[in-house]
Design an enzyme around this catalytic site. Sequence first.
Site, PDB file in Angstrom:
ATOM      1  N   CYS A 114       0.838  -1.201   0.000  1.00  0.00           N
ATOM      2  CA  CYS A 114       0.000   0.000   0.000  1.00  0.00           C
ATOM      3  C   CYS A 114       0.876   1.256   0.000  1.00  0.00           C
ATOM      4  O   CYS A 114       1.453   1.606  -1.019  1.00  0.00           O
ATOM      5  CB  CYS A 114      -0.985  -0.037   1.159  1.00  0.00           C
ATOM      6  SG  CYS A 114      -2.345   1.155   0.946  1.00  0.00           S
ATOM      7  N   HIS A 208      -3.633  -5.039   0.762  1.00  0.00           N
ATOM      8  CA  HIS A 208      -3.097  -5.408   2.072  1.00  0.00           C
ATOM      9  C   HIS A 208      -3.130  -6.928   2.250  1.00  0.00           C
ATOM     10  O   HIS A 208      -4.061  -7.467   2.852  1.00  0.00           O
ATOM     11  CB  HIS A 208      -3.917  -4.734   3.181  1.00  0.00           C
ATOM     12  CG  HIS A 208      -3.641  -3.283   3.336  1.00  0.00           C
ATOM     13  ND1 HIS A 208      -2.700  -2.798   4.226  1.00  0.00           N
ATOM     14  CD2 HIS A 208      -4.149  -2.201   2.696  1.00  0.00           C
ATOM     15  CE1 HIS A 208      -2.661  -1.480   4.140  1.00  0.00           C
ATOM     16  NE2 HIS A 208      -3.527  -1.091   3.220  1.00  0.00           N
ATOM     17  N   GLU A 210      -1.640  -8.693   4.300  1.00  0.00           N
ATOM     18  CA  GLU A 210      -1.641  -9.060   5.724  1.00  0.00           C
ATOM     19  C   GLU A 210      -3.044  -9.153   6.318  1.00  0.00           C
ATOM     20  O   GLU A 210      -3.220  -9.680   7.427  1.00  0.00           O
ATOM     21  CB  GLU A 210      -0.783  -8.073   6.528  1.00  0.00           C
ATOM     22  CG  GLU A 210      -1.460  -6.776   6.909  1.00  0.00           C
ATOM     23  CD  GLU A 210      -1.557  -5.753   5.796  1.00  0.00           C
ATOM     24  OE1 GLU A 210      -2.102  -4.658   6.041  1.00  0.00           O
ATOM     25  OE2 GLU A 210      -1.087  -6.033   4.664  1.00  0.00           O
TER      26      GLU A 210
END
Length: 228
Positions: A114, A208, A210
């Site tokens: 990002c 993202h 994660e």
Amino acid sequence: MNKPLIGISTYLEAKAGWGVWELPAALLPAGYPRLVQAAGGLASMVPPDEPRYAADVVARLDGVVIAGGPDVEPSRYGAERHDRTGPPARERDAWELALIRAALDSGTPLLGICRGMQLLNVALGGTLVQHLDGHVAAPGVFSTHTVKPVPGTLYADIAPEPTDVPTYHHQAVDRLAPGLVPSAHADDGTIEAIELPSPAWALGVQWHPEMGEDLRVMGALVRRVRGE
């Protein structure tokens, strides 16, 4: 083989709370180290420091991840501040740009997530769109959309088919930096991944990973470090 050590840049907050404490803190959402660990690496938090030490830090790491976070200060890419651009994080900008340059100079595998993708573009001379609608569902809420790989790129080798990804951003790549190539797009044409051509291993993704279960991007970083 020992697990590779992957350094992840962190936030630097003037005030954060836990237990009875409310103090300045270098912090990172747990999804980042968990993703590194799930992909087979060891995670190390790398908080902001003096930019002149970036090369020393990178020399001790096997791979570098530049995490998501606040908007890049527009002066970094020669622009005036848009009224929707967030407050600056100057110490973090300076440190992470130095980490990116040190990783590129040393050939250390680099993944930008990002904000990290945006900084990779800025570090190499690109610019950013300061406000983009449609990629944030609501404040503090991740949404999902599809990204489509560009055939023949590193990212397409990692994820050859369109993939639904977790997303939360209101800025994006505008002018792509010299040397970088786009390697994925959203349906609206937004550049969703960028990379340096081989033999470098430098990849930025706008989403993202994660916040999801897909290990492929982080797994590719870990495999590169291992020479696989």
